[in-house]
Design a protein around this motif. Structure first.
Motif, PDB file in Angstrom:
ATOM      1  N   LYS A   1       0.811  -1.122   0.007  1.00 34.07           N
ATOM      2  CA  LYS A   1      -0.014  -0.013  -0.099  1.00 34.07           C
ATOM      3  C   LYS A   1       0.899   1.331   0.172  1.00 34.07           C
TER       4      LYS A   1
ATOM      5  N   ARG B   1       3.387   2.214  -1.703  1.00 32.96           N
ATOM      6  CA  ARG B   1       3.865   2.466  -2.739  1.00 32.96           C
ATOM      7  C   ARG B   1       2.822   2.239  -3.834  1.00 32.96           C
TER       8      ARG B   1
ATOM      9  N   ASP C   1       0.679   4.222  -5.516  1.00 40.35           N
ATOM     10  CA  ASP C   1       0.444   4.977  -6.524  1.00 40.35           C
ATOM     11  C   ASP C   1       1.449   4.775  -7.518  1.00 40.35           C
TER      12      ASP C   1
ATOM     13  N   GLN D   1       0.478   1.633  -9.717  1.00 37.87           N
ATOM     14  CA  GLN D   1      -0.818   2.124 -10.845  1.00 37.87           C
ATOM     15  C   GLN D   1      -0.136   2.902 -11.908  1.00 37.87           C
ATOM     16  N   THR D   2       0.607   4.024 -11.345  1.00 45.05           N
ATOM     17  CA  THR D   2       1.111   5.096 -12.405  1.00 45.05           C
ATOM     18  C   THR D   2       2.152   4.090 -13.401  1.00 45.05           C
TER      19      THR D   2
ATOM     20  N   SER E   1      -5.787  -3.661  -5.807  1.00 49.36           N
ATOM     21  CA  SER E   1      -5.054  -2.669  -6.873  1.00 49.36           C
ATOM     22  C   SER E   1      -4.629  -3.362  -8.140  1.00 49.36           C
TER      23      SER E   1
END
Length: 252
Positions: free
Chosen positions: A166, A168, A170, A173-174, A205
């Protein structure tokens, strides 16, 4: 070449318990039909840095995957800790219903967790041809190294399996979205969920991005599904032939 249905399981991995994970996967995917079923990185044990305790020495995970692939009449993919020639490897298996299989040994070992001290890095970039689709196999930390995943016009999709926490998420997904856009390919990233034995948290995710960065995945009861569409990808690459302008460097 035809459209492919892909389904991945957001698995809350039972810590260090292979038999329980095999059972949980069978139960979770009992009603799921797809061409390719994806399981997370080290799905049989969790991401554990004492491979001497968990590594397959008799292809236990591979044998189960072969059996399950035959039962589901689908490809079954995911990575496992294995011991081969006295070396430990994080091996991503791609197992076909007929028992044929391919594997990719994780190239970029996660030094932050000490994976590089316990495991041996793979040397081969692996692209599998299945039903006309050319699919690049990648594992977790590989995602941070775009040169290694560069599309030289030789693949149509990437599969990433991961234990990406969690803190890291972002970045996960990026970077998945970026790999899809820059390589004009479908990118399916399958992450685990839950809390592992190290108390690291993993939120839901998992995603599938089309070549333009659009999220084309749907999630229902921890099953993440998407369809790789032949015509859509071909039309997009024809309309926007960006790959033809890529730098002509080589890797390995």
């Amino acid at each position: 070449m035809k459209d492919l249905k892909i389904s991945g399981l957001n698995l809350d991995i039972a810590w260090l318990d292979k038999d329980q994970n095999f059972k949980n996967i069978e139960d979770s995917l009992r009603e799921t039909s797809a061409d390719i079923l994806i399981l997370p990185e080290m799905f049989a044990t969790g991401f554990y840095m004492n491979p001497d305790k968990i590594a397959d020495r008799n292809e236990e995970t591979l044998h189960w995957m072969k059996k399950f692939a035959q039962e589901k009449n689908a490809v079954v993919t995911g990575s496992a800790s294995i011991c081969e020639d006295e070396k430990f490897l994080n091996r991503f298996y791609f197992v076909e219903p007929n028992g044929n299989y391919y594997f990719y040994d994780k190239r970029h070992l996660f030094s932050y967790s000490g994976e590089d001290k316990k495991y041996t890095a793979g040397n081969d970039k692996v692209i599998v041809n299945y039903k006309g689709w050319r699919i690049l196999l990648q594992v977790c930390y590989d995602l941070r190294f775009p040169v290694y995943a560069r599309n030289n016009g030789n693949y149509d999709a990437i599969l990433y399996v991961a234990n990406w926490p969690k803190s890291r998420i972002d970045a996960w997904q990026t970077l998945l979205k970026a790999r899809a856009i820059e390589n004009q390919a479908y990118v399916f990233g399958l992450n685990r969920i839950g809390i592992d034995g190290n108390r690291l948290e993993y939120p839901e995710s998992s995603f599938c991005f089309f070549a333009d960065g659009t999220d084309v995945s749907k999630t229902d009861n921890n099953i993440v599904s998407a369809t790789f569409e032949v015509e859509r990808l071909q039309e997009f690459r024809t309309k926007f032939p960006f790959l033809s302008d890529r730098d002509k460097f080589t890797l390995m």
